[in-house]
Structures are given as structure tokens and as C-alpha cells.
Design a protein around this motif. Structure first.
Motif, PDB file in Angstrom:
ATOM      1  N   ARG A  36       0.836  -1.212   0.000  1.00 48.90           N
ATOM      2  CA  ARG A  36       0.000   0.000   0.000  1.00 48.90           C
ATOM      3  C   ARG A  36       0.867   1.258   0.000  1.00 48.90           C
ATOM      4  N   GLU A  50      -5.764   2.122  -3.452  1.00 53.28           N
ATOM      5  CA  GLU A  50      -6.344   0.875  -2.942  1.00 53.28           C
ATOM      6  C   GLU A  50      -6.595  -0.114  -4.074  1.00 53.28           C
ATOM      7  N   GLN A  54      -5.051  -3.939  -4.571  1.00 51.80           N
ATOM      8  CA  GLN A  54      -5.913  -5.106  -4.733  1.00 51.80           C
ATOM      9  C   GLN A  54      -5.652  -5.807  -6.060  1.00 51.80           C
ATOM     10  N   SER A 172     -14.892  -1.054  -6.842  1.00 50.86           N
ATOM     11  CA  SER A 172     -14.021  -0.806  -5.698  1.00 50.86           C
ATOM     12  C   SER A 172     -14.442  -1.659  -4.505  1.00 50.86           C
ATOM     13  N   GLU A 176     -12.235  -4.854  -2.845  1.00 58.35           N
ATOM     14  CA  GLU A 176     -11.892  -4.827  -1.424  1.00 58.35           C
ATOM     15  C   GLU A 176     -12.435  -6.066  -0.719  1.00 58.35           C
TER      16      GLU A 176
END
Length: 312
Positions: A36, A50, A54, A172, A176
């Protein structure tokens, strides 16, 4: 008693390359923070960083076998994130972000050692089982974006009949949630996705053949009960329509459909088709189309036919 020391990166990488999904899950969890940090250094704080993390984690599922120095897997994971972030920065147009995750299924002509086949199948089945845990609307956008030819945000928005902003938000959320589910299901047994896909492909071919004859075999009729509903652009506003009349109209116009690609989960199926129109037909069918089917216990509940742009 001295507690056992945790496995090293090198040990986990070697186990992951041997097909042990739990070891890969531990690696991703261990290196999530530095991955990250790399994304944020290039993309800043926000959803793009993010998404890059991922995407990189999912790419690692397919390419863990590329790691030549298992002890340096942390640097390799950071490099994957860096490449993912840079692709986002320089992309002139939207492209799927999972770095060809659909290539997890092996091509017939692709030479592989037996252990590679086992590893890739295990990783693929792990991913698909994790996707089954997502809510249907999140799973659908993920399947379209990363496993079908309907890849642009606008095409997905048209297919799902939602705004582009909703597509971005759902993607998104899906990424996640998928990353979290992957970590929690790493050590479980997983279904054979190749068998599910092949069964769906055979069903598609029999369905298309029956549509051209004007008579579906009994086993196909059972999958399309009378309550099955055709929705979207081919349906009649204000009326509940079964898909079979639309299939007959297509056949009567002389249009043939050829199966190009199948994406299948337990309750969402995507059949991508190529339409061939007879010469001189008025109002021809667009060349590229896809059937989006929503199922319950294998039986089709809803069918939406969409017409994306030219295949990439």
C-alpha cells in the motif's frame, strides 16, 4: 517451551509455488502494508491506490510461480504494485486491472508441467470460490470487467443499467471484499471451476442449436421455466416476456449466433456471442452481444441481452 518461529518469506513462497493457497494468503497479508505504501507514493491517498494494491494482490495469485528468488518475494510484490500503479498513471483508456486474470484457465496449446497445472487450477478455483461469496451485484461487475469482453466502465454501466459512477463504486467494493475473502478462505477446499465453465459451454451450444431448430431439448426447457423473464432492451415495456419468443424472432430473421466465450459462476452466467446476419437484412443484429443470465438452483430467472462495442 519456546514458541515456533513464523515461517519465513522464502518458505511461504516455496509452499505457494507448490500450490498451497494458504501460504500465499499469509504472504499477501504480511506484505499488505508495504504494498500500500508503494501505491500511495505514486498515486496518492485514495481509491486509486487501494485499487492498485488489490489488483496487484490478485495478479500475484497467477504469477507467484514467476518469483525466482523466494527470499525476495517482498520486493517482487512491491514491484507488481509499482507496475500496476504506473499503468494507471499512463493509461490512455480504461483497461481491465487484474492483469489478465482470466488467463488463469489454461489454453489447450499452452505447455505446462503437471505441477503448474495443479497450481494454476488451485489458484483459479480459490479466486472463483471467493467471488461466489460476494453479493450478486458486486460479482457481476467484477465478472464483466475482468473475465468478459465487456470491459469499459460505460459498457458495464449499460449492461447493468446503472450510472458509470455506480460501476466504479461497485468495482471498488468488490475488489476490497474479494481481497478479504481470499485471505479468509485460503485454506479451504474449492470447487472445480473448469468443470462449471465447461458444463455452461455445453449448455450454451445445445441451447443455440435448439434455438435454430425452433425446438429445445427437454433438459434445456427445464432450465428455462415459464417464470423466466427477459429484461432489458429486447423486452416489451410493461409486459412480462419469456426469452423464447425473442429467440424465435431472431431465428426467423435468419440471424445465427456463435458462442465466443463463457464466464460462469453458480448463479450468474455470461455467454458472449457473435451474430451473423443474412445478406440484405433490414435492422441487422449488432455483431457483438452477450447473454447475462441470473439463476437459482441452475434454472434461469432473468435474461438480459446486451450489445457491447467491438470485442477487444
Amino acid at each position: 517451551m519456546v514458541p515456533p518461529s513464523p515461517p519465513t518469506d522464502e518458505e511461504l513462497t516455496i509452499r505457494a509455488q507448490a500450490g498451497e493457497t494458504g501460504a500465499l494468503g499469509l504472504l499477501l497479508a504480511r506484505h499488505q502494508a508495504p504494498m500500500r505504501a508503494v501505491a500511495m507514493s505514486l498515486l496518492g491517498y485514495g481509491p486509486d491506490a487501494e485499487d492498485a494494491v488489490q489488483d496487484a494482490a490478485l495478479t500475484a495469485l497467477r504469477r507467484i510461480g514467476d518469483v525466482r528468488d523466494p527470499a525476495a518475494v517482498g520486493a517482487w510484490l512491491r514491484a507488481v504494485v509499482r507496475n500496476s500503479s504506473r499503468m494507471r498513471l499512463r493509461a490512455a483508456k480504461e483497461t481491465p486491472g487484474l492483469d489478465g486474470l482470466d488467463q488463469l484457465r489454461l489454453s489447450d496449446h499452452e505447455p505446462s508441467r503437471p505441477e503448474q497445472v495443479i497450481e494454476q487450477h488451485a489458484m483459479r478455483d480459490w479466486i472463483w470460490d471467493a467471488m461466489e461469496e460476494l453479493p450478486q451485484q458486486l460479482r457481476l461487475v467484477l465478472m464483466l470487467r475482468h473475465f468478459s469482453g465487456i470491459t469499459s466502465y460505460q459498457e458495464i454501466a449499460d449492461a447493468c443499467e446503472v450510472p458509470v459512477g455506480t460501476v466504479r463504486s461497485r468495482l471498488s467494493q468488490a475488489r476490497e471484499k474479494l481481497a478479504k475473502v481470499l485471505l479468509t478462505t485460503a485454506t479451504e477446499a474449492h470447487d472445480d471451476v473448469s468443470r462449471l465453465t465447461e458444463n455452461s459451454r455445453q449448455e450454451a451450444e445445445v441451447t443455440l442449436e435448439g434455438a435454430m431448430r425452433g425446438q429445445q431439448p427437454k433438459e434445456i426447457l427445464e432450465l428455462w421455466p415459464k417464470e423466466t423473464e427477459l429484461v432489458g432492451v429486447l423486452s416489451t415495456p410493461g409486459e412480462r416476456c419469456h426469452p423464447f419468443p425473442a429467440m424465435r424472432r431472431t431465428r426467423d430473421k435468419g440471424v445465427t449466433q456463435h458462442l465466443r466465450h463463457v464466464v460462469a459462476s453458480r448463479d450468474i452466467t455470461i455467454w458472449e456471442m457473435e451474430a451473423v446476419n443474412p445478406a440484405g437484412i433490414s435492422n441487422p443484429c449488432p455483431q457483438n452481444l452477450a447473454w447475462l443470465m441470473f439463476r437459482r438452483a441452475g434454472r434461469v430467472q432473468r435474461l438480459r441481452v446486451v450489445f457491447p462495442g467491438p470485442a477487444q
